[in-house]
Design a protein around this motif. Structure first.
Motif, PDB file in Angstrom:
ATOM      1  N   TYR A  73      23.951 -62.796 -39.177  1.00 59.04           N
ATOM      2  CA  TYR A  73      22.672 -63.381 -39.610  1.00 59.04           C
ATOM      3  C   TYR A  73      22.809 -64.896 -39.772  1.00 59.04           C
ATOM      4  CZ  TYR A  73      18.019 -63.611 -41.483  1.00 59.04           C
ATOM      5  OH  TYR A  73      16.680 -63.906 -41.626  1.00 59.04           O
ATOM      6  N   GLY A 106      12.653 -62.238 -50.724  1.00 59.05           N
ATOM      7  CA  GLY A 106      13.493 -61.848 -49.581  1.00 59.05           C
ATOM      8  C   GLY A 106      14.054 -63.107 -48.941  1.00 59.05           C
ATOM      9  N   THR A 111      16.889 -69.665 -46.287  1.00 55.22           N
ATOM     10  CA  THR A 111      16.473 -70.281 -45.024  1.00 55.22           C
ATOM     11  C   THR A 111      15.278 -71.213 -45.231  1.00 55.22           C
ATOM     12  OG1 THR A 111      17.045 -68.136 -44.058  1.00 55.22           O
ATOM     13  CG2 THR A 111      15.964 -69.723 -42.607  1.00 55.22           C
ATOM     14  N   ASP A 134      16.295 -62.192 -53.876  1.00 57.67           N
ATOM     15  CA  ASP A 134      16.768 -61.279 -52.824  1.00 57.67           C
ATOM     16  C   ASP A 134      17.624 -60.213 -53.474  1.00 57.67           C
ATOM     17  OD1 ASP A 134      16.941 -61.717 -49.493  1.00 57.67           O
ATOM     18  OD2 ASP A 134      18.349 -60.265 -50.351  1.00 57.67           O
ATOM     19  N   ALA A 167      12.257 -57.682 -55.027  1.00 62.60           N
ATOM     20  CA  ALA A 167      11.012 -58.449 -55.139  1.00 62.60           C
ATOM     21  C   ALA A 167      10.041 -57.670 -56.012  1.00 62.60           C
ATOM     22  CB  ALA A 167      10.427 -58.662 -53.754  1.00 62.60           C
TER      23      ALA A 167
HETATM   24  C1  LIG Z   1      15.272 -60.680 -42.446  1.00 65.00           C
HETATM   25  S1  LIG Z   1      15.889 -61.285 -43.954  1.00 65.00           S
HETATM   26  C2  LIG Z   1      14.936 -62.779 -44.136  1.00 65.00           C
HETATM   27  C3  LIG Z   1      15.698 -63.857 -44.861  1.00 65.00           C
HETATM   28  C4  LIG Z   1      14.984 -65.198 -44.910  1.00 65.00           C
HETATM   29  N1  LIG Z   1      13.726 -65.110 -45.610  1.00 65.00           N
HETATM   30  C5  LIG Z   1      14.793 -65.780 -43.537  1.00 65.00           C
HETATM   31  O1  LIG Z   1      13.653 -66.016 -43.120  1.00 65.00           O
HETATM   32  O2  LIG Z   1      15.795 -66.030 -42.855  1.00 65.00           O
HETATM   33  C6  LIG Z   1      15.113 -60.235 -45.141  1.00 65.00           C
HETATM   34  C7  LIG Z   1      15.711 -60.351 -46.518  1.00 65.00           C
HETATM   35  O3  LIG Z   1      14.940 -59.582 -47.415  1.00 65.00           O
HETATM   36  C8  LIG Z   1      15.815 -58.979 -48.362  1.00 65.00           C
HETATM   37  N2  LIG Z   1      15.088 -57.815 -48.935  1.00 65.00           N
HETATM   38  C9  LIG Z   1      14.612 -56.725 -48.291  1.00 65.00           C
HETATM   39  N3  LIG Z   1      13.917 -55.951 -49.130  1.00 65.00           N
HETATM   40  C10 LIG Z   1      13.953 -56.545 -50.351  1.00 65.00           C
HETATM   41  C11 LIG Z   1      13.387 -56.242 -51.617  1.00 65.00           C
HETATM   42  N4  LIG Z   1      12.643 -55.148 -51.806  1.00 65.00           N
HETATM   43  N5  LIG Z   1      13.604 -57.115 -52.633  1.00 65.00           N
HETATM   44  C12 LIG Z   1      14.331 -58.237 -52.458  1.00 65.00           C
HETATM   45  N6  LIG Z   1      14.902 -58.578 -51.273  1.00 65.00           N
HETATM   46  C13 LIG Z   1      14.700 -57.748 -50.230  1.00 65.00           C
HETATM   47  C14 LIG Z   1      17.036 -58.621 -47.555  1.00 65.00           C
HETATM   48  O4  LIG Z   1      18.181 -58.501 -48.377  1.00 65.00           O
HETATM   49  C15 LIG Z   1      17.119 -59.845 -46.620  1.00 65.00           C
HETATM   50  O5  LIG Z   1      17.939 -60.855 -47.168  1.00 65.00           O
END
Ligand SMILES: C[S@@+](CC[C@H](N)C(=O)[O-])C[C@H]1O[C@@H](n2cnc3c(N)ncnc32)[C@H](O)[C@@H]1O
Length: 416
Positions: A73, A106, A111, A134, A167
């Motif tokens: 990632y 999240g 980022t 996150d 979240a």
């Molecule tokens: C695809 S990544 C996106 C990271 C960042 N926002 C970006 O645009 O690069 C999705 C993130 O959401 C987090 N995530 C997924 N479900 C979640 C939840 N219910 N509560 C908190 N974090 C969550 C995952 O751990 C992951 O780090």
């Protein structure tokens, strides 16, 4: 037609370009890769890519805590997201008043924070509070380390905090700007699987609270409304895929019904003409990846995922009277309208080329003569002129024809 140079996706500015170049060194110093993960990187990137662009329900929820996936990632998705988000933030020209608090749901490796730092260097002196939420602490830690490596000691006006939680859980102060980037898909997937598993041990989790049914979008918005100040805003950024575009259109509809304003990308508040139903077009933007750093293109060749174009879809919602705004769209006079270009140019019969654009009269087909193909291949299309994300002013002609294929209103060159 007047172009006005208004673009939601301008070419990357010098700070963004330099920062993305430097990001490779920051990765090596802050998150060095173990030899076994370096060797496996191309394969893991391809695996993760399939996962992140399709249905995520089959995947481990904790992928961001697993070293091999987190490394992939950080080295592949994060720099492309920085590129996409950095360009968008440059083009949007978000006005964030001093003292604004951003809560990023999240947030992964922070980022959005770094994209804002690189895309909006003019905001670096402004006091800002940023809270990343996150469930994966390793991703948050990598983000903190990378942000320090990229900014050195220059971060005094931005207060950065991370919260390892789901979240919607935990007590956070209200946000002026709530951000969810590449996150809705995961929320939807987990909501779906929570619903499927209702009554199981997972019932009652925060994912369940965010559940689908009775309008997932309505429920998410009701929840977010509580997390945002009365004059706050919500920025959603998603991949440029059809499912993501469709979901943002549903969010937009629900938000308008609940009294939110749509600040961007739409130059109007009427029904979206690009809902992506069945095989129809969906709202998203593509742009050249030429400005991405050489090391990333090199990696793209290595992992066999070459990228000529980048794409995303996004939505900025604001509460009424929010001080958070974007660079204003050009002003129009009587008989004129705004057209937001939403497609690349494509070939039309009779040496013409067309582009789709979004307006308060629905979908437009901006038609013009193709100049570049004299003596070239008949498929040659002039790539200059308007690009996706450009906003133009059009003069409405008295009689408008409709394109039989798309149903779009045809605007010939003379009308613009
Ligand atoms: C695809 S990544 C996106 C990271 C960042 N926002 C970006 O645009 O690069 C999705 C993130 O959401 C987090 N995530 C997924 N479900 C979640 C939840 N219910 N509560 C908190 N974090 C969550 C995952 O751990 C992951 O780090």
């Amino acid at each position: 037609m007047s172009h006005y140079g208004y673009s939601l996706f301008p070419v990357p500015g010098p700070e963004l370009t330099r920062g993305l170049e430097k990001f490779a060194d920051a990765l090596d110093s802050a998150c060095s890769l173990r030899p076994k993960h370096r060797a496996a990187l191309p394969g893991v990137v391809r695996q993760l890519s399939t996962f992140l662009t399709t249905d995520r329900s089959d995947w481990p929820r904790d992928y961001m805590t697993r070293p091999e996936y987190l490394s992939a990632y950080l080295r592949w998705f994060m720099p492309w997201n920085l590129f996409r988000q950095g360009i968008l933030l440059q083009g949007l020209g978000l006005d964030l008043p001093a003292g604004s608090r951003i809560v990023d749901l999240g947030a992964g490796p922070l980022t959005f924070l770094l994209a804002l730092w690189l895309g909006r260097p003019d905001l670096r002196d402004r006091s800002m509070e940023y809270i990343a939420v996150d469930r994966a602490e390793p991703a948050l830690k990598a983000g903190r380390d990378l942000f320090s490596a990229m900014t050195g000691t220059a971060t005094t006006n931005w207060k950065v905090r991370t919260e390892r939680s789901l979240a919607g859980h935990g007590r956070l102060p209200k946000a002026d700007l709530l951000v969810a980037a590449n996150f809705l898909n995961e929320l939807e997937t987990s909501a779906r699987s929570s619903r499927a598993g209702r009554g199981s041990a997972r019932a009652g989790s925060s994912d369940e609270d965010e559940g689908i049914g009775g309008g997932l979008e309505d429920r998410i918005l009701v929840r977010w409304q509580k997390q945002v100040t009365s004059k706050g805003a919500v920025l959603l950024i998603e991949p440029g895929t059809r499912p993501a575009g469709r979901q943002l259109v549903r969010m937009r509809r629900a938000a308008l019904e609940q009294g939110w304003r749509v600040a961007a990308p739409c130059p109007h508040a009427v029904e979206c003409p690009l809902p992506g139903a069945r095989s129809g077009a969906w709202c998203h933007f593509t742009f050249s990846s030429e400005g991405a750093p050489g090391w990333l293109h090199k990696l793209a060749r290595k992992v066999k995922l070459p990228k000529e174009r980048a794409s995303l879809s996004f939505l900025l919602l604001t509460r009424p009277d929010s001080p958070i705004s974007i660079r204003p769209f050009p002003r129009v006079r009587q008989g004129e309208g705004l057209a937001l270009v939403v497609s690349e140019p494509f070939e039309l019969p009779d040496w013409k080329q067309g582009r789709y654009a979004c307006s308060d009269r629905g979908l437009l087909l901006l038609e013009e003569k193709s100049h570049s193909n004299r003596g070239a291949s008949p498929a040659g299309i002039r790539m200059g002129g308007l690009h996706p994300g450009d906003v133009a002013i059009v003069q409405w002609p008295r009689d408008l024809r409709r394109d039989s294929k798309s149903g779009a209103l045809i605007l010939p060159r003379a009308s613009r």
